[in-house]
Design a protein around this motif. Structure first.
Motif, PDB file in Angstrom:
ATOM      1  N   GLN A 126      -4.375   9.037 -12.460  1.00 28.30           N
ATOM      2  CA  GLN A 126      -5.253   8.939 -13.633  1.00 28.30           C
ATOM      3  C   GLN A 126      -5.888  10.287 -13.975  1.00 28.30           C
ATOM      4  O   GLN A 126      -6.657  10.383 -14.921  1.00 28.30           O
ATOM      5  N   ARG A 127      -5.593  11.313 -13.178  1.00 35.59           N
ATOM      6  CA  ARG A 127      -6.180  12.619 -13.465  1.00 35.59           C
ATOM      7  C   ARG A 127      -5.829  13.050 -14.885  1.00 35.59           C
ATOM      8  O   ARG A 127      -4.691  12.866 -15.324  1.00 35.59           O
ATOM      9  N   GLY A 176      -3.479  -0.007  -6.473  1.00 36.58           N
ATOM     10  CA  GLY A 176      -3.634  -0.517  -5.113  1.00 36.58           C
ATOM     11  C   GLY A 176      -2.698   0.115  -4.110  1.00 36.58           C
ATOM     12  O   GLY A 176      -2.691  -0.264  -2.939  1.00 36.58           O
ATOM     13  N   TYR A 177      -1.908   1.101  -4.519  1.00 35.02           N
ATOM     14  CA  TYR A 177      -1.023   1.811  -3.594  1.00 35.02           C
ATOM     15  C   TYR A 177      -1.525   3.245  -3.427  1.00 35.02           C
ATOM     16  O   TYR A 177      -2.329   3.728  -4.251  1.00 35.02           O
ATOM     17  N   VAL A 178      -1.096   3.880  -2.405  1.00 32.91           N
ATOM     18  CA  VAL A 178      -1.518   5.265  -2.157  1.00 32.91           C
ATOM     19  C   VAL A 178      -1.102   6.118  -3.359  1.00 32.91           C
ATOM     20  O   VAL A 178       0.056   6.114  -3.762  1.00 32.91           O
ATOM     21  N   GLU A 228      -1.278  10.848  -1.844  1.00 30.41           N
ATOM     22  CA  GLU A 228      -2.484  10.377  -2.500  1.00 30.41           C
ATOM     23  C   GLU A 228      -2.886  11.256  -3.679  1.00 30.41           C
ATOM     24  O   GLU A 228      -3.742  10.882  -4.463  1.00 30.41           O
ATOM     25  N   ASP A 229      -2.221  12.422  -3.837  1.00 23.70           N
ATOM     26  CA  ASP A 229      -2.485  13.206  -5.046  1.00 23.70           C
ATOM     27  C   ASP A 229      -1.567  12.776  -6.186  1.00 23.70           C
ATOM     28  O   ASP A 229      -1.530  13.430  -7.223  1.00 23.70           O
ATOM     29  N   TRP A 255      -2.375   5.920  -6.495  1.00 24.34           N
ATOM     30  CA  TRP A 255      -2.529   5.369  -7.852  1.00 24.34           C
ATOM     31  C   TRP A 255      -3.706   5.986  -8.586  1.00 24.34           C
ATOM     32  O   TRP A 255      -3.656   6.234  -9.781  1.00 24.34           O
ATOM     33  N   GLN A 256      -4.781   6.283  -7.851  1.00 18.97           N
ATOM     34  CA  GLN A 256      -5.961   6.826  -8.536  1.00 18.97           C
ATOM     35  C   GLN A 256      -5.681   8.219  -9.091  1.00 18.97           C
ATOM     36  O   GLN A 256      -6.056   8.550 -10.215  1.00 18.97           O
ATOM     37  N   ALA A 257      -5.005   9.029  -8.270  1.00 22.00           N
ATOM     38  CA  ALA A 257      -4.812  10.421  -8.682  1.00 22.00           C
ATOM     39  C   ALA A 257      -3.922  10.515  -9.915  1.00 22.00           C
ATOM     40  O   ALA A 257      -3.978  11.506 -10.648  1.00 22.00           O
ATOM     41  N   LEU A 287      -6.193   3.288   6.773  1.00 25.05           N
ATOM     42  CA  LEU A 287      -6.584   2.731   5.472  1.00 25.05           C
ATOM     43  C   LEU A 287      -6.759   1.216   5.526  1.00 25.05           C
ATOM     44  O   LEU A 287      -7.657   0.678   4.897  1.00 25.05           O
ATOM     45  N   ALA A 297       0.825  -1.205   0.000  1.00 27.40           N
ATOM     46  CA  ALA A 297       0.000   0.000   0.000  1.00 27.40           C
ATOM     47  C   ALA A 297       0.861   1.258   0.000  1.00 27.40           C
ATOM     48  O   ALA A 297       0.482   2.278  -0.558  1.00 27.40           O
ATOM     49  N   TYR A 331      -0.503   5.764   9.385  1.00 29.66           N
ATOM     50  CA  TYR A 331      -1.786   6.189   8.814  1.00 29.66           C
ATOM     51  C   TYR A 331      -2.320   5.108   7.885  1.00 29.66           C
ATOM     52  O   TYR A 331      -3.494   4.727   7.966  1.00 29.66           O
TER      53      TYR A 331
END
Ligand SMILES: [Zn+2]
Lengths: 948, 79
Positions: free
Chosen positions: A847-848, A839-841, A663-664, A843-845, A704, A641, A699
Motif C-alpha cells: 500500500q506504500r 493478511g499475508y506477509v 514484508e516490504d 500485504w501492508q507494504a 508471527l 500467511a 519465522y
C-alpha cells in the motif's frame, strides 16, 4: 661465540650464503655482511634490519619460490632453513641501483596526502598517475599460481589462555597448570623466553633461556599445550581468539599443514605480550645500520652476531645501556653512549661509565650516509654538534606495551605520564595483562617466586618519552614502513587533518603490516606537540585484527576447491551421466544443462530439446526444487500467511500458482501450492530460495503466529521430481500408470514401474505437463520408464537451458532473474493473483504510495529482436546508445516454436510501452540489438495447450 | 565471535546462529499499513541495549537482550 662458517645454505637476491641453526634470516644476513635488505615503500630509500621480531618495519622480503613465494615476510620473523630463497622487494633493476630512488621522482611526486588528493581530484589525474604509482610504490607481489600448501583449522577450549611465553607468561602458565587448569600457552617466536632470549640473566641458577625451556617442558608435562611459532591474530567477543600456527617457515615445503588457524574459546586470557621498542626520531634515522637497541642486543646475545664494528648507542633510558655491554663483549667498539637525559644514575649507568664513553644530555641529530649505509652520526653533545664515526647506531626511545589484543578485547587504556605511555586499563572481557605488557619492567617483580640474578644490575624503567626531534636537514621517519616523516605529519596538521584518524588516512601512518607497532607513539607525541595538547588527548587509532598479516590460505583452511562449498548432486545423477548430461551449477546443485548429441553445441542441443517438448514430449529433472509439507489443524493459517494468493478455498487434490512476498512487498519466491488433505499442504518453491523459504516458514510460524498447531517439514530431499511436458505427456503418463492423467492443476497418486508416485499436473513450459514426485531412492526405475516411454513417442530428456527457453516464451519468471528482489507482483503482471483481503506477509507494504502510484515502476516486458539477432542478457534498454538505461534484459532466449530471438526484461513503465522499438545495448558485450517491446508472452496466448 | 546460550543446546558459537531483526521491527500480519510501514522504515536505532530476534540451527527462535556497544548478552529466551 659464533662459528665463522655457517652450516645452513640460503640465497638472498640470487647470491649464496650460509647461516647457523637458530638464525633468523635477519641475523644470517647481517652475519654475512648484508646490510641493504629492502627499498622503502614510497620513497625507495635503502633499508636494513631495524627490529628483532614481528614488529620489523623495514626489512620486508619475499621468501620462497614460485607458487610458494610469501611476500612481505619480515626478515626478523623468518627462521633459516636449508635452501631458503629470499628476495628483496620494491626495487628495480636491483636493490643497490634502484631507479625509483635514483631519479627521486617518487619522492617528488608522492608527498603525504598524495593518494588522498589524487582520489578526490578529477578522475583523469588518477588515470595519469595510476600506472606510475602501481610500479613505483608497493609492497611485495603475491604469487600468481594456486597455493600448493595445505592449511588446517583447529578449535580448542581452555580455562586459561596465555599469550606470550616471556618470563611473565611462562610463570602464569605454570601457575595455572599447577592449579589443575587446562592451559594453552601461545608464543610467536620459535623458542620460549621472550625478553630472556636477549638478556644475560640467570633464574634459579640457570641461564634465562634454559629456565624458559624447562618451564615450557613443565607446562607440557602438566597437561598444558604450548604452541610456538604461533601468533594470536585477533581477540574477538566472549573470549574467542584466533591464532595462526606456522608449522613451517615461509616458503618452506610442508609434510602436512603449512599453517594451522586455531580458534580458541578461553575461560580467562592472560596477556603477557611484552613491549615493542620505540625509535628515536632524527634525520636519516632509517639508514641501514640504524637499528633498535633491543634488536642489536638480540643479534649479539641470541645469535652471536655483531651488527657492526663501531657502534654508537643512543637512548633515553637505562635499558639500552645493556646493548653496549652485549656488543662490546663481541668485540664491537662502542664509540659512545648518547643519553638524552641530563642526569642519569643507578648501577647500570655507573657500570657503563666505568667502561664506555657516556654523554649525558646528548642525542643524535642526523645520521650520515656513505653509499647505502651508515657512516656516522652528527650528535648534539654538550650543546655542540659533533660527528661520531660508526657503522651501527643502536637507538631506543623507550618501550611501549603491546596493547593490540587488550584493545581488540575492548579493554580500556590508561595514560601513565611517569612511564610516558599507555598501559592496559580495565578489561571488558575476562582478560588481564601482566609483565612488561602491564608496565612492569623489573624481572624480580615479575618472577616473585624465582631467584633472579642480573649481572649488570637493575635499570630504571624504560619509560621516558616518546621523543621526537626535527632539528637537522633530512628526512626523520616516524613510520618507517610507510615512509611517513615528521614533515608529513606537520603537513597533515597544516592542511587540517588534525585528528589522528584523519592523519592516518592522509599520510598512511600506521598502515601496512606495521599497524603502528613501532611508530605510533612517536607519531602521537609529535601530533600532540603540534596541536599543543597533552599526548593522551591526541587520540589513538583503532587496533584492528590481525596483529600480524595472515595469509588467505589460513582463513580458507581445508575449505578450498571442491571443499569450498558443498556440492549437491541429484538422486538421479548417475542416470543423467549415462545419458551424457552436461552439468551446470545451479546454486549448490549440479543440474543437467543439456544432453549433447555428437558434434552439437550447447545452444543447438538446447534448442533441439525445447522443440522436442513442443512437438512431442520431454522429461526434465526438477528434484532440486524446494518442497515443504505443512500439516496440522492450523496449517491453513500458516499457508495463508506465507502465500499471497487465495488459499482457504483451494479444494483437496488441487493446486495453484502462488507467490510469496517479503514484508516490504517485494517478491521473495514463487511456486505451486497443493492441498493434499483438509489439513495437509505441499508448497514447491525455487531451488535457490530453499534455505530462505525454510527459515521464512518457521519465522512466520513461531514469531508471527506464535506456534500454531502446524508442522513444517522440509521434504525437498525426500522427493525426486521429474517433469513430463509436451503434447504427448498425458499419453506417456497414462500408458505407464494405466490410469487417466490428472486434470490441469490436479494431483493424484499412481504407480509407475511398480513404484508408488504422486503426480501433480502443473505446467512451466506452456505444454500439458506433470510433475512426478517419487522417493529419491526409488527414482531410477520411474525415470527410466518415463524416458523410455517418451522416446517411444519421439521425445526424450531435456535440460535446464531448454527449460529456460520454454519458460521465456511463456513469460514465466525466475526468482533471481526477473524477480530480483526489487519487483512487486504487480511489476511482474501478477497483481491479479493476490489475495484481496490481505493478511499475508507483505500485504501492508504494497500500500506504500510509491508502489500504488501509476508511473515509474519497472514492469516485466517481452522483447523481440527486430532482426532476429540474439539479445545480450544484462543489456541495457535505451532509446539511443549512450543514454541512461530505462531498463534491462533479464533473460534472453531463442524462439522455440519458430526462428528468432526473444527476451524478458524489466522496463520503466514497460506496460505502457508495448509496440515501441528500443535498443538492447551492451557495451561490455559489444552488442546493440533493436527490440520490439511487448507483453511477456510469446506463445499460445490463449493457454490452450497446457489445459487438458 | 559471540557465545550465545541457546535454551535448547546451551552455549554455542555465533556462527551457528542467524540474526533476524530487532524485536521492534516485527511487522504483525494484522498491523494496519501505516503502522507496518513505520515499523519497517522509521525505526529507532538506540545506542546500547536492544531486543533482538535470532535463530539457532536447531530450529529454535530466540529473543536476545543484547548491548550493541559492549556486545554483552543480558538474556536469551525462546520465542
Ligand atoms: Zn539450539
Amino acid at each position: 661465540m659464533r662459528d665463522a662458517a655457517g652450516s645452513i645454505p640460503f640465497t638472498f637476491d640470487g647470491k649464496a650464503y650460509a647461516g647457523q641453526p637458530g638464525d633468523t634470516l635477519a641475523a644470517a644476513l647481517i652475519a654475512n655482511g648484508v646490510r641493504l635488505v629492502a627499498r622503502s615503500f614510497k620513497l625507495h630509500r635503502p633499508r636494513g634490519i631495524m627490529g628483532a621480531g614481528v614488529e620489523e618495519p623495514s626489512a620486508l622480503v619475499t621468501v620462497g619460490e614460485g607458487a610458494r613465494a610469501e611476500p612481505n615476510a619480515r626478515a626478523t620473523d623468518v627462521f633459516l632453513y636449508p635452501g631458503l630463497v629470499a628476495r628483496s622487494q620494491n626495487a628495480w633493476p636491483s636493490l643497490a641501483f634502484d631507479v625509483g630512488a635514483v631519479n627521486s621522482l617518487a619522492a617528488a611526486l608522492i608527498p603525504a596526502g598524495f593518494y588522498y588528493k589524487t582520489f578526490f581530484g578529477p578522475p583523469s589525474r588518477w588515470m595519469l598517475y595510476e600506472r606510475f604509482i602501481r610500479r613505483a610504490a608497493g609492497l611485495g607481489k603475491p604469487p600468481q599460481a594456486p597455493d600448493p600448501d595445505h592449511y588446517g583449522h583447529r578449535s580448542a577450549f581452555c580455562d586459561v589462555l596465555v599469550v606470550g611465553a616471556g618470563p611473565a607468561g611462562l610463570a602464569a602458565a605454570l601457575t595455572a597448570v599447577d592449579a589443575g587448569k587446562r592451559v594453552i600457552l601461545i608464543e610467536q617466536d620459535a623458542a620460549p623466553g621472550g625478553s630472556l632470549l636477549r638478556e644475560r640473566v640467570t633464574i634459579d641458577g640457570e641461564p634465562g633461556v634454559v629456565w624458559a625451556a624447562n618451564v615450557a617442558d613443565r607446562i607440557r608435562a602438566g597437561g598444558g599445550r604450548v604452541l610456538l611459532r604461533t601468533t594470536v591474530s585477533g581477540y574477538w567477543d566472549d573470549n574467542f581468539l584466533t591464532a595462526v600456527e606456522r608449522r613451517v617457515e615461509p616458503g618452506q615445503p610442508a609434510e602436512g599443514d603449512a599453517q594451522v588457524l586455531w580458534r580458541v574459546r578461553a575461560g580467562e586470557v592472560v596477556l603477557a605480550t611484552g613491549t615493542i621498542e620505540r625509535p628515536l626520531v632524527f634525520a636519516n634515522n632509517d639508514l641501514p645500520g640504524v637499528m633498535m637497541a633491543g634488536a642489536a642486543r638480540a643479534l649479539a646475545l641470541r645469535h652471536g652476531v655483531a651488527p657492526g664494528r663501531r657502534a654508537v648507542i643512543a637512548t633515553s633510558h637505562d635499558e639500552a645501556y645493556r646493548t653496549a655491554f652485549a656488543l662490546a663483549d663481541l668485540g664491537v667498539e662502542i664509540v659512545a653512549i648518547l643519553d638524552s637525559r641530563t642526569q642519569a644514575s643507578g648501577p647500570l649507568v655507573e657500570a657503563a661509565r666505568a667502561r664506555f664513553v657516556v654523554h649525558a644530555g646528548a642525542r643524535p641529530l642526523r645520521a650520515i650516509r656513505r653509499g647505502i649505509g651508515l657512516a656516522g652520526v652528527d650528535a648534539l653533545i654538550d650543546g655542540a654538534k659533533r660527528r661520531l664515526l660508526a657503522d651501527c647506531l643502536a637507538m631506543s626511545g623507550g618501550a611501549s606495551p603491546v596493547l593490540h589484543l587488550h584493545r581488540q578485547a575492548g579493554g580500556a587504556l590508561e595514560y601513565d605520564a611517569a612511564r610516558g605511555g599507555f598501559l592496559p586499563g580495565a578489561g571488558r572481557q575476562r582478560h588481564v595483562s601482566i609483565g612488561a605488557a602491564a608496565g612492569e619492567h623489573d624481572l624480580s617483580a615479575i618472577l616473585t617466586l624465582a631467584r633472579v640474578v642480573d649481572p649488570l644490575g637493575p635499570g630504571s624503567p624504560p619509560a621516558p618519552g616518546p621523543l621526537w626531534h626535527d632539528e637537522a636537514p633530512g628526512k626523520a621517519f616516524v613510520d618507517f614502513q610507510n615512509d611517513v616523516t615528521t614533515l608529513d605529519l606537520a603537513l597533515a596538521q597544516r592542511e587540517g587533518y588534525v585528528s589522528v584518524e584523519h592523519t592516518k588516512r592522509y599520510t598512511t601512518l600506521g598502515m601496512g603490516t606495521d599497524q603502528g607497532k613501532t611508530g605510533a607513539m612517536v607519531a602521537l607525541a609529535q601530533i600532540a606537540d603540534l596541536r599543543g595538547v597533552p599526548l593522551p588527548d591526541a587520540g589513538l587509532t583503532t587496533f584492528r585484527p590481525p596483529y600480524t598479516p595472515v595469509t588467505m590460505g589460513a582463513f580458507a583452511g581445508p575449505m578450498k576447491g571442491d571443499h569450498a562449498a558443498p556440492i549437491r548432486r541429484l538422486p538421479l545423477a548417475a542416470a543423467h551421466d549415462a545419458l551424457g548430461a552436461l552439468w551446470v551449477p545451479a546454486g549448490a546443485w549440479m543440474r543437467p544443462r543439456a544432453y549433447l548429441a555428437p558434434d552439437e553445441t550447447v545452444a543447438q542441443a538446447s534448442l533441439r530439446e525445447a522443440r522436442m517438448v513442443r512437438a512431442s514430449v520431454g522429461v526434465v529433472d526438477v528434484s532440486s526444487l524446494a518442497k515443504f509439507e505443512i500439516a496440522g489443524p492450523d496449517a491453513v493459517d500458516l499457508v495463508a500467511a506465507v502465500c499471497a494468493t487465495p488459499v482457504a478455498k483451494l479444494a483437496i487434490g488441487r493446486g495453484r500458482y502462488t507467490v510469496m512476498l517479503r514484508e516490504d512487498g517485494m517478491v521473495m519466491d514463487d511456486g505451486t501450492l497443493w492441498r493434499l488433505a483438509e489439513d495437509r499442504w505441499l508448497i514447491t518453491s525455487s531451488t535457490g530460495g530453499a534455505a530462505r523459504m525454510a527459515r521464512h516458514l518457521t519465522y512466520v510460524a513461531d514469531v508471527l503466529l506464535g506456534h500454531p498447531r502446524a508442522a513444517v517439514v522440509d521434504v525437498g530431499e525426500h522427493w525426486a521430481g521429474l517433469a513430463l511436458a509436451g503434447p504427448q505427456a498425458a499419453a506417456v503418463l497414462s500408458g505407464l500408470t494405466g490410469a487417466e492423467a490428472p486434470a490441469h492443476m490436479g494431483l493424484g497418486d499412481a504407480v509407475i514401474a511398480g513404484v508408488p508416485v504422486r503426480v501433480l499436473a502443473a505446467s512451466y513450459s506452456g505444454e500439458r505437463a506433470f510433475e512426478v514426485h517419487v522417493p529419491g531412492h526409488l527414482a531410477r526405475a520411474v525415470f527410466d520408464a518415463l524416458v523410455g516411454a517418451a522416446r517411444g513417442l519421439g521425445g526424450g530428456v531435456y535440460g535446464l537451458d531448454a527449460m529456460d527457453h520454454l519458460r521465456v516464451e511463456k513469460g514465466h519468471v525466475v526468482i533471481g532473474a526477473e524477480a530480483d528482489g526489487r519487483v512487486t507482483p504487480a511489476d511482474l503482471g501478477l497483481g491479479g493473483v493476490l489475495r484481496k483481503t490481505g493478511g499475508y506477509v507483505g500485504w501492508q507494504a504494497l500500500q506504500r504510495p510509491a508502489l500504488v502510484g501509476p508511473v515509474g515502476r519497472r514492469h516485466l516486458v517481452g522483447l523481440t529482436s527486430v532482426d532476429h539477432t540474439p539479445i545480450a542478457e544484462g543489456a541495457m534498454l535505451v532509446m539511443r546508445e549512450g543514454e541512461p538505461p530505462l531498463g534491462h534484459v533479464t533473460t534472453a532466449a531463442p524462439r522455440v516454436a519458430q526462428d528468432g530471438a526473444i527476451a524478458l526484461g524489466l522496463l520503466t513503465d514497460g506496460a505502457t510501452r508495448h509496440g515501441q522499438i528500443m535498443l538492447a545495448w551492451s557495451p561490455t558485450r559489444r552488442s546493440t540489438v533493436p527490440v520490439r517491446v511487448g507483453p511477456p508472452l510469446f506463445y499460445d496466448a490463449q493457454g490452450a495447450r497446457y489445459r487438458d | 565471535m559471540l557465545l550465545i546460550p541457546c535454551p535448547h543446546c546451551g552455549p554455542r558459537n555465533q556462527e551457528e546462529f542467524a540474526y533476524e531483526r530487532t524485536l521492534d521491527s516485527v511487522v504483525r500480519l494484522n498491523d494496519a499499513p501505516e503502522l507496518a510501514i513505520a515499523t519497517l522504515y522509521a525505526r529507532a536505532n538506540p545506542r546500547g541495549q536492544e531486543h533482538e530476534i535470532w535463530s539457532h540451527t536447531c530450529g529454535q527462535w530466540l529473543r536476545l537482550t543484547r548491548d550493541r556497544i559492549s556486545h554483552a548478552i543480558h538474556s536469551v529466551e525462546p520465542l
